[in-house]
Enzyme design. Structure first.
Site, short mmCIF file in Angstrom:
data_model
loop_
_atom_site.label_atom_id
_atom_site.label_comp_id
_atom_site.label_asym_id
_atom_site.label_seq_id
_atom_site.Cartn_x
_atom_site.Cartn_y
_atom_site.Cartn_z
N LEU A 284 -9.11 -16.47 -24.98
CA LEU A 284 -8.21 -16.04 -26.05
C LEU A 284 -8.36 -16.98 -27.25
O LEU A 284 -8.48 -16.54 -28.39
CB LEU A 284 -6.77 -16.06 -25.51
CG LEU A 284 -5.63 -15.60 -26.40
CD1 LEU A 284 -5.86 -14.19 -26.90
CD2 LEU A 284 -4.31 -15.64 -25.61
N GLU B 136 -1.81 -22.54 -21.48
CA GLU B 136 -0.84 -21.48 -21.15
C GLU B 136 0.38 -21.52 -22.08
O GLU B 136 1.50 -21.23 -21.68
CB GLU B 136 -0.38 -21.59 -19.69
CG GLU B 136 -1.44 -21.19 -18.69
CD GLU B 136 -1.75 -19.71 -18.75
OE1 GLU B 136 -2.83 -19.39 -19.27
OE2 GLU B 136 -0.93 -18.90 -18.32
N LEU C 110 4.32 -49.71 -12.65
CA LEU C 110 3.39 -50.42 -11.78
C LEU C 110 2.49 -51.42 -12.52
O LEU C 110 1.66 -52.09 -11.89
CB LEU C 110 2.53 -49.43 -11.00
CG LEU C 110 3.30 -48.67 -9.90
CD1 LEU C 110 2.50 -47.50 -9.38
CD2 LEU C 110 3.67 -49.62 -8.75
C1 FAD Z 1 -8.66 -28.08 -21.01
C2 FAD Z 1 -8.24 -26.86 -21.73
C3 FAD Z 1 -8.37 -25.63 -21.12
C4 FAD Z 1 -8.02 -24.47 -21.79
N1 FAD Z 1 -8.24 -23.26 -21.19
C5 FAD Z 1 -8.08 -22.12 -21.93
C6 FAD Z 1 -8.48 -20.86 -21.42
O1 FAD Z 1 -8.92 -20.74 -20.27
N2 FAD Z 1 -8.40 -19.77 -22.21
C7 FAD Z 1 -7.92 -19.86 -23.48
O2 FAD Z 1 -7.85 -18.84 -24.15
N3 FAD Z 1 -7.47 -21.04 -23.99
C8 FAD Z 1 -7.57 -22.17 -23.25
N4 FAD Z 1 -7.18 -23.38 -23.78
C9 FAD Z 1 -6.63 -23.41 -25.12
C10 FAD Z 1 -5.13 -23.73 -25.15
O3 FAD Z 1 -4.40 -22.64 -24.65
C11 FAD Z 1 -4.79 -24.05 -26.61
O4 FAD Z 1 -5.37 -25.29 -26.90
C12 FAD Z 1 -3.30 -24.08 -26.86
O5 FAD Z 1 -2.78 -22.78 -26.78
C13 FAD Z 1 -2.96 -24.67 -28.23
O6 FAD Z 1 -3.71 -24.09 -29.23
P1 FAD Z 1 -4.47 -25.02 -30.29
O7 FAD Z 1 -5.27 -25.99 -29.52
O8 FAD Z 1 -5.17 -24.15 -31.25
O9 FAD Z 1 -3.31 -25.82 -31.02
P2 FAD Z 1 -2.46 -25.29 -32.26
O10 FAD Z 1 -2.06 -23.90 -32.03
O11 FAD Z 1 -3.21 -25.60 -33.48
O12 FAD Z 1 -1.19 -26.21 -32.16
C14 FAD Z 1 -1.14 -27.55 -32.63
C15 FAD Z 1 0.26 -28.10 -32.43
O13 FAD Z 1 1.19 -27.31 -33.18
C16 FAD Z 1 2.21 -26.81 -32.37
N5 FAD Z 1 2.60 -25.48 -32.82
C17 FAD Z 1 1.81 -24.42 -33.03
N6 FAD Z 1 2.51 -23.37 -33.42
C18 FAD Z 1 3.80 -23.75 -33.48
C19 FAD Z 1 5.01 -23.10 -33.83
N7 FAD Z 1 5.06 -21.84 -34.19
N8 FAD Z 1 6.13 -23.83 -33.77
C20 FAD Z 1 6.13 -25.13 -33.39
N9 FAD Z 1 5.02 -25.79 -33.08
C21 FAD Z 1 3.86 -25.11 -33.11
C22 FAD Z 1 1.61 -26.77 -30.98
O14 FAD Z 1 2.60 -26.80 -29.99
C23 FAD Z 1 0.75 -28.01 -30.99
O15 FAD Z 1 1.55 -29.11 -30.70
C24 FAD Z 1 -7.48 -24.55 -23.10
C25 FAD Z 1 -7.32 -25.79 -23.70
C26 FAD Z 1 -7.68 -26.93 -23.05
C27 FAD Z 1 -7.52 -28.24 -23.73
#
Ligand code: FAD
Lengths: 363, 421
Positions: free
Chosen positions: B142, B398, B373
């Site tokens: 996604l 998620e 610790l």
């Molecule tokens: C190890 C790993 C595995 C993953 N596996 C998958 C997978 O299998 N499939 C997949 O599709 N994705 C996967 N992801 C992606 C993950 O779901 C996203 O990284 C996550 O949803 C956050 O999106 P972003 O990194 O673009 O951060 P951003 O969306 O840019 O967010 C940055 C910060 O802003 C905050 N924020 C964003 N919007 C708002 C809002 N409206 N109000 C308040 N705060 C907000 C967020 O909470 C975060 O703290 C994975 C990520 C990692 C690191």
């Protein structure tokens, strides 16, 4: 099987208690807090809901069976209306429950019915002691054996209605174990102190007690010569107050949430601001997760298992939850939260007392 | 009737998983952490064989189907426990090693999406492969480089219909098990793409892209803070052609008015099932940490005295009792959300709620355990420092802690995403 749904009977009881909490307790709460007095008919009406009676078997004058789960469901619903009122209605539980759980057959038959079959009368337990580090399994009030009777010395605090109690159940340390003794109101060596004043729950009249060489006959010891295991009572007390903490917390959330949707800042409701919305979300999350701790503790009590750990975690968690949610409710109401015309400041004061209240009700 | 009685079936599953966690995961945990991109085939093969034998698979509850077969398709009134069992399984395997749990074949997020949104024909076509001879992986893509939380509203990957095919173009990142699904095994990735960029969320659909499809290429494997046993892949889709029938959900954009619903609903249905499992996973790490913390303290003569008033406890005791309180309350909430799922009752609030709290709790517990610790916690001689690194992912994937707070808040306030965002 796991299940998170009360049964039909419990649902009916919750409904009835909720109506009482909403229509009777809540509207009287402020006036009662300020005047330091609960209307007599209010307690009577709450008593007639039969929450405690439903947890006492027929043979002892009740009409159900002992169920801590039913007890916590009802106590939460009632505390949602007002904590002080709930503690008043439930005060006799601190007398009846230890006897039901730890008493001899004879004691149960003799002592419970007069409380349970009658109108509400303040038969109450004297449990809490005036120390910052009070620990119910190491009481400072001492009982010692003396020629077939027991002699009690010590002090208690937070004893509800002590000035009007026909009889008290005094908890004291006997040779290293906490035990309970029935003490008639006119016993020699018993002094009822002044009415106490607290940060909150001021509608509940409480008193300090002093025992100077107070002597009771051996038969007044709950559980007879063997006594009883205080762990179950301790767990019951922790669980009961924990459930009320959830009631108070839910009240705070239910009040702050619609307020936040209505109150506007720069043309939008404050609830549309994340810092408010997230506070509300976290309140809801804490309430629901900690409520389940209470249910689990109560369920374990009903299984007859050692529920000490669960009850302890429940009190620990709900005490923090009550402080957190009531504090936030005040914050969400802003300046109005600080004004006594609104209920949230009272809930914040009540919320801080949760851990100290353990012993004021039992399930 | 409120009850906290663990069914025998769950007890059995738990014992089994504990054996796996202790014998197959813990002993290789450190090695996999230090050799990122190494694939734990022994574990994978073992889990594949044993899951096939048990009829359960990954993130989709298995007992339903099996039971029907056993009882001749007859409907029986016994309560379902599939999701609850899964939560216990995931918790235990994550107690073993969370990175390895993410290497469990037979249904991760992709399968969950197919399970939640696919037609019976699609479920047959895509999910039966998990029962085959060889282990198979799936993934869900996604997130894109420009947006994660904003998904699926800002999906840029495009799907254009060409006769009886869809042509996909775009880039997906952070795809858990993407490499294993497309390269190492004959699996599939559920790719979210838009069929109508003008339509916003209404145009977004999940598509199944199978291993071996030309034009679907893994271009990068991330190197991470923790969960290093799990591969996190970038996938570029370049004129990637897939059969028309690989779209999950309707192929048309429903009238604009109803627009938020269709495609998006699918994703949400998936998350209601998977978020509590991520919460369970987080709590597995939290429990592992708390257990080891207590064990190490005990070895040094510190036992926790439960029941005391706070004023009588040492600081360590207070910290540990608080951790235990958070862990237990969050676990019960997670269990409740899975019980609701088993009862086929709405659990959106609970699913996000337990995910929020589990993310917080696992981060707090691992951080505090290390703090308490001192050098022992900080040392790579123990797994605590690894769990501290593993823990944080649960506050991110998620839906981040913030996004799940938003979901809870919108639900309890009865707000749309336009009113609260
Ligand atoms: C190890 C790993 C595995 C993953 N596996 C998958 C997978 O299998 N499939 C997949 O599709 N994705 C996967 N992801 C992606 C993950 O779901 C996203 O990284 C996550 O949803 C956050 O999106 P972003 O990194 O673009 O951060 P951003 O969306 O840019 O967010 C940055 C910060 O802003 C905050 N924020 C964003 N919007 C708002 C809002 N409206 N109000 C308040 N705060 C907000 C967020 O909470 C975060 O703290 C994975 C990520 C990692 C690191």
């Amino acid at each position: 099987m796991y299940s998170f749904e009360p049964n039909d009977e419990q649902k009916m009881l919750i409904d009835a208690v909720t109506r009482y909490a909403e229509n009777d307790l809540r509207p009287s709460a402020r006036e009662a807090e300020e005047s330091g007095e609960l209307p007599g008919n209010l307690i009577k009406k709450g008593w007639e809901l039969g929450v405690l009676q439903a947890s006492v078997p027929e043979e002892y004058g009740g009409f159900g069976e002992h169920s801590a789960v039913t007890g916590v469901l009802a106590a939460e619903a009632m505390a949602w209306g007002d904590l002080a009122g709930t503690l008043a209605v439930m005060a006799p539980s601190t007398y009846v429950m230890p006897i039901l759980i730890g008493g001899t057959q004879e004691q149960k038959e003799k002592l419970i019915a007069p409380v349970i079959e009658a109108e509400w009368k303040p038969y109450v337990g004297a449990y809490i002691e005036p120390n910052y580090d009070f620990y119910p399994l190491e009481m400072r009030t001492k009982a010692v054996r003396k020629n077939g009777s027991y002699v009690i010395n010590g002090e208690k605090t937070f004893v509800p209605f002590a000035n009007a109690a026909p009889s008290l159940l005094v908890f004291a340390d006997l040779e290293g174990t906490t035990q309970a003794f029935v003490v008639p109101a006119d016993a020699e060596g018993l002094t009822v102190g002044e009415r106490e004043k607290w940060l909150g729950v001021n509608a509940l009249p409480t008193y300090s007690l002093k025992f100077d060489d107070l002597e009771v006959p051996a038969e007044n010891r709950i559980g007879g010569d063997e006594g009883f295991d205080p762990a179950a009572i301790f767990a019951s007390a922790n669980t009961a107050i924990a459930s009320m903490a959830i009631g108070v917390s839910q009240a705070a959330l239910d009040y702050a949430l619609p307020y936040a949707k209505e109150r506007e800042v720069w043309g939008v409701p404050i609830a549309q601001k994340q810092s408010i919305a997230f506070m509300l979300a976290e309140m809801a999350i804490e309430i629901e997760s900690n409520r389940l701790l209470v249910w689990e503790a109560a369920w374990k009590l009903d299984q007859g298992n050692d529920a000490a750990r669960e009850a302890y975690l429940a009190l620990n968690g709900t005490s923090d939850t009550a402080m957190m949610t009531t504090d936030r409710a005040v914050q969400i109401l802003g300046g109005y939260g600080y004004i006594r015309e609104y209920p949230v400041e009272l809930w914040m004061r009540n919320g801080r007392g949760i851990a100290a209240f353990a012993g004021l009700a039992m399930v | 009737m409120i009850s906290f009685e663990m069914p025998e079936k769950i007890q059995g599953a738990r014992v089994l998983m504990e054996t796996v966690a202790e014998n197959m995961m813990r002993p290789v945990s450190r090695q996999l952490d230090e050799n990122e991109h190494e694939i734990p085939w022994d574990y994978i093969e073992f889990m594949h064989t044993s899951q096939k034998a048990m009829g359960a698979s990954g993130m989709t509850p298995g007992d339903e189907k099996q039971r029907k077969e056993k009882e001749g398709g007859e409907k029986k009134k016994r309560p379902r426990t599939g999701f609850q069992t899964l939560a216990f399984t995931v918790e235990m395997l994550s107690w073993g090693d969370v990175g390895m749990w993410l290497c469990t074949p037979g249904g991760l997020l992709g399968a969950a999406a197919v399970n939640a949104t696919g037609t019976p024909e699609q479920k047959e076509r895509f999910l039966t492969r998990f029962q085959g001879d060889k282990p198979v992986f799936d993934a869900m893509a996604l997130t894109e480089p420009h947006a994660g939380s904003a998904m699926p509203a800002e999906v840029r990957t495009i799907a254009v219909r060409d006769g009886d095919e869809w042509v996909l173009n775009g880039e997906k990142i952070f795809v858990t098990a993407g490499h294993k699904a497309l390269v190492d095994t004959d699996g599939f990735v559920v790719v979210w793409a838009t069929i109508d960029p003008e339509a916003g969320r209404a145009g977004v659909r999940p598509f199944v892209v199978e291993a071996g499809t030309p034009g679907a290429k893994v271009t990068k494997l991330e190197e991470k803070l923790g969960i290093r046993a799990s591969d996190t892949a970038s996938i570029v889709l370049q004129d990637c052609r897939i059969p028309f029938e690989n779209i999950l959900g309707p192929a048309e954009v429903i009238e604009k008015k109803k627009k938020d619903e269709e495609g998006f609903k699918g994703a949400m249905a998936t998350f209601d099932a998977t978020r509590p499992l991520v919460a369970a996973s987080a709590l597995g790490i939290a429990r592992a940490t708390l257990e080891l913390l207590k064990e190490m303290l005990e070895e040094r003569g510190v036992t926790i005295r439960y029941g005391l008033p706070r004023s009588r406890m040492t600081n360590i005791e207070r910290e540990v009792v608080d951790m235990e309180t958070w862990l237990r309350s969050t676990w019960l909430l997670t269990l409740k959300s899975m019980w609701l799922a088993d009862e086929r009752k709405g659990n959106t609030i609970e699913a996000s709620a337990c995910k929020v709290k589990a993310g917080d709790v696992v981060v707090k517990i691992t951080q505090k355990a290390l703090d308490l610790l001192g050098p022992l916690g900080y040392s790579r001689e123990h797994l605590l420092e690894k769990w501290f690194r593993d823990a944080k992912i649960n506050d991110l994937y998620e839906g981040t802690g913030q996004i799940n707070r938003l979901i809870v808040a919108r639900r309890i306030l009865d707000y749309s995403r336009h009113e609260l965002n």
